[in-house]
Design an enzyme around this catalytic site. Sequence first.
Site, short mmCIF file in Angstrom:
data_model
loop_
_atom_site.label_atom_id
_atom_site.label_comp_id
_atom_site.label_asym_id
_atom_site.label_seq_id
_atom_site.Cartn_x
_atom_site.Cartn_y
_atom_site.Cartn_z
N ARG A 138 38.16 32.21 47.99
CA ARG A 138 38.61 32.65 49.30
C ARG A 138 37.43 33.08 50.18
O ARG A 138 36.35 33.34 49.70
CB ARG A 138 39.58 33.84 49.16
N LYS A 196 47.47 33.40 49.16
CA LYS A 196 47.18 34.79 49.47
C LYS A 196 47.52 35.11 50.93
O LYS A 196 47.75 36.27 51.27
CB LYS A 196 45.71 35.12 49.14
N HIS A 234 50.05 43.79 44.15
CA HIS A 234 49.23 42.77 43.49
C HIS A 234 49.33 43.01 41.99
O HIS A 234 48.51 43.73 41.41
CB HIS A 234 47.77 42.88 43.97
N SER A 268 41.09 40.57 40.47
CA SER A 268 40.84 39.25 39.90
C SER A 268 40.06 39.35 38.59
O SER A 268 39.07 40.08 38.51
CB SER A 268 40.05 38.43 40.92
N LYS A 273 45.79 40.04 34.59
CA LYS A 273 47.20 40.02 34.98
C LYS A 273 47.91 38.78 34.41
O LYS A 273 48.97 38.90 33.80
CB LYS A 273 47.35 40.00 36.52
N THR A 274 47.32 37.61 34.66
CA THR A 274 47.97 36.38 34.21
C THR A 274 47.95 36.29 32.69
O THR A 274 48.98 36.01 32.06
CB THR A 274 47.27 35.16 34.84
N ASP A 295 51.35 37.38 39.49
CA ASP A 295 50.38 37.85 40.50
C ASP A 295 50.92 38.68 41.66
O ASP A 295 50.24 39.57 42.14
CB ASP A 295 49.64 36.63 41.06
N ARG A 355 40.76 26.74 38.32
CA ARG A 355 42.14 27.25 38.32
C ARG A 355 43.14 26.17 37.98
O ARG A 355 42.89 24.98 38.18
CB ARG A 355 42.49 27.76 39.73
P1 ATP Z 1 43.51 36.71 39.47
O1 ATP Z 1 44.01 37.83 40.35
O2 ATP Z 1 42.24 36.12 39.98
O3 ATP Z 1 44.56 35.69 39.18
P2 ATP Z 1 43.96 37.85 36.80
O4 ATP Z 1 44.06 39.34 36.81
O5 ATP Z 1 45.23 37.10 36.67
O6 ATP Z 1 43.06 37.37 38.04
P3 ATP Z 1 43.25 36.45 34.41
O7 ATP Z 1 43.46 35.10 34.97
O8 ATP Z 1 44.29 36.96 33.46
O9 ATP Z 1 43.00 37.50 35.58
O10 ATP Z 1 41.81 36.48 33.77
C1 ATP Z 1 41.37 37.27 32.68
C2 ATP Z 1 40.27 36.48 31.99
O11 ATP Z 1 39.58 37.30 31.05
C3 ATP Z 1 40.85 35.33 31.20
O12 ATP Z 1 39.95 34.24 31.32
C4 ATP Z 1 40.89 35.89 29.77
O13 ATP Z 1 40.81 34.87 28.80
C5 ATP Z 1 39.65 36.76 29.76
N1 ATP Z 1 39.67 37.91 28.81
C6 ATP Z 1 38.74 38.19 27.88
N2 ATP Z 1 39.01 39.33 27.22
C7 ATP Z 1 40.16 39.82 27.74
C8 ATP Z 1 40.95 41.00 27.46
N3 ATP Z 1 40.60 41.88 26.54
N4 ATP Z 1 42.06 41.17 28.21
C9 ATP Z 1 42.41 40.29 29.18
N5 ATP Z 1 41.70 39.17 29.48
C10 ATP Z 1 40.58 38.93 28.76
MN MN Z 2 46.15 35.70 37.90
#
Ligand code: ATP
Ligand code: MN
Length: 550
Positions: A72, A215, A235, A255, A259-260, A274, A339
């Site tokens: 972004r 977004k 969020h 990010s 979360k995901t 999200d 992504r």
């Molecule tokens: P966005 O808002 O950008 O979508 P997000 O909060 O959804 O971000 P995720 O896509 O879940 O973030 O990314 C977390 C990343 O960190 C993943 O690639 C995951 O494999 C990695 N990771 C490594 N260790 C951990 C942990 N202990 N807990 C969660 N995620 C982990």
């Molecule tokens: Mn996510």
Amino acid sequence: MPSRQHHDEFETNQFLGKELQYFSQAGFDLDRIHIKRNAPVATLYEDAIMNEGAVISSSGALINFSGKKTGRSPKDKRIVYEETSKDHIWWGPVNIKMDEHTFEINRERAIDYLNTRENVYVFDGFAGWDPKYRIKVRVIASRAYHALFMHNMLIRPTPEELANFGQPDFIIYNAGQFPANRFTAGMTSTTSVEVNFKRMEMVILGTEYAGEMKKGIFSVMHYLQPVKFGQLSLHSSANQAMGDKDDVTLFFGLSGTGKTTLSADPHRVLIGDDEHVWSDTGVFNIEGGCYAKCINLSAEKEPEIFNAIRFGSILENVVYNPADRKPDYDDVSITENTRCAYPIEFIPNAKIPCIADRQPSNIVMLTCDAYGVLPPVSRLTPEQASYHFVAGYTSKTPGTEMGIVEPSPTFSTCYGQPFIILHPGVYAKMLAERMQRANANCWLINTGWTGGKFGTGKRCPLKYTRAIIDAIHDGSLAKAEFETFPTFNLAIPKAVNGVPSEILHPARVWPDQDAFQFELQKLAGMFQRAYSKYEANIDPAIKQAGPVLA
Ligand code: ATP
Ligand code: MN
């Protein structure tokens, strides 16, 4: 030329039916362009492959590239200053003003550009699963990739809903392939992402990163939900226990905090990954799809996401092996921010419709602390919950970029500063009221470093974070014995099933105690400075819940 285009009836302009009038009134040149409204996924694949350099991956996903911008552009986002919304908006570096006239110029530029295309793609769908609070969104784009992206990310209408769609509540004009004119007043670059709450429209110029649309809708919801409906947009991801034990958990976080990843849980149904609204009657997802990070994705660690990458999904900026079209998730040569966008029903445990008819029991605030200071889990008091929500801490980790050796702290208020439209205090107050009413437990989870900061320690293994979340859900964590983590005054459990107990207290796994104390004080100071930016509008009791320097 006997082209395929003449066979598919939805592709002919007269099949726009009642919508025809809208498109000609909006300035679309229907004698020239072909409007493809809610085209089948297969058609969007074919067009993206023929015209946009897309390819099909070995598992059937469409691999697309977003060009120069692979993330972004928050500095190029503008909100139109106009009388209907101006008094609500938190003006400043997040919501930068644009005048109405400039918006008209850019809007016209976008439509003019779209009129030079042979095909213009339209997707009509919904944002918000709860029919009481949903809005009708129309996306108008020059790339099939962008239409497919929003087909996946918005809520797809039934044929009846599409036939009776009527006037959209919000319209996105995406001419991202074409730049803004830098000589237009207020343009600081060739990229412009702008929202007009009077017109209820958004215009995109000069960036093809599809996440801007997703977004953008989120920003609109961050305005409409509190202002028009009195509901709280967040969020966060959300999931729910199966069967009778139907407790709901929200996971907040910036990010990359998880979360995901953490909301995809084989023992629970997924509400969304999200964007959610915590309403008076429960929680509903804003989106119809998920947008997962693909970096280092593996079938073993994240099977639900890995298996969602198939026909209909979009892989963005992922490098593939030309010999077998297998994506290489470890390759960061285009970007670290690779992504995948897929419809939520591609996750086997997704709950459709994505609504939970009850209040959340647990609130999890995720942070990825690259200093290795914050405990893997702590229980927050209501005041601490408000404090951490307003502070919105995580850290960006040093990537492959030259010269970056230190983690960089990020404080992004409401765990989503780029998307909020009102003052953070407004969302924080609504959150505190809702948490109190629901009597929800709140947890702060550090998915980041343990045993030292970035470089010496390591990231908390995913299996331990998952074990902590399991302990939240089976109720055992709430019953644990707690001790106090100094400076931040956090309650941390002495033991959690499936987690080595020494890692629960960061000091115990740091080999160098002086170094730990130094980082602890440093991070506490950063929190205080970050929080002071918002405190003027927030109850002083909340500030007391933050870290206290020795
Ligand atoms: P966005 O808002 O950008 O979508 P997000 O909060 O959804 O971000 P995720 O896509 O879940 O973030 O990314 C977390 C990343 O960190 C993943 O690639 C995951 O494999 C990695 N990771 C490594 N260790 C951990 C942990 N202990 N807990 C969660 N995620 C982990
Ligand atoms: Mn996510």
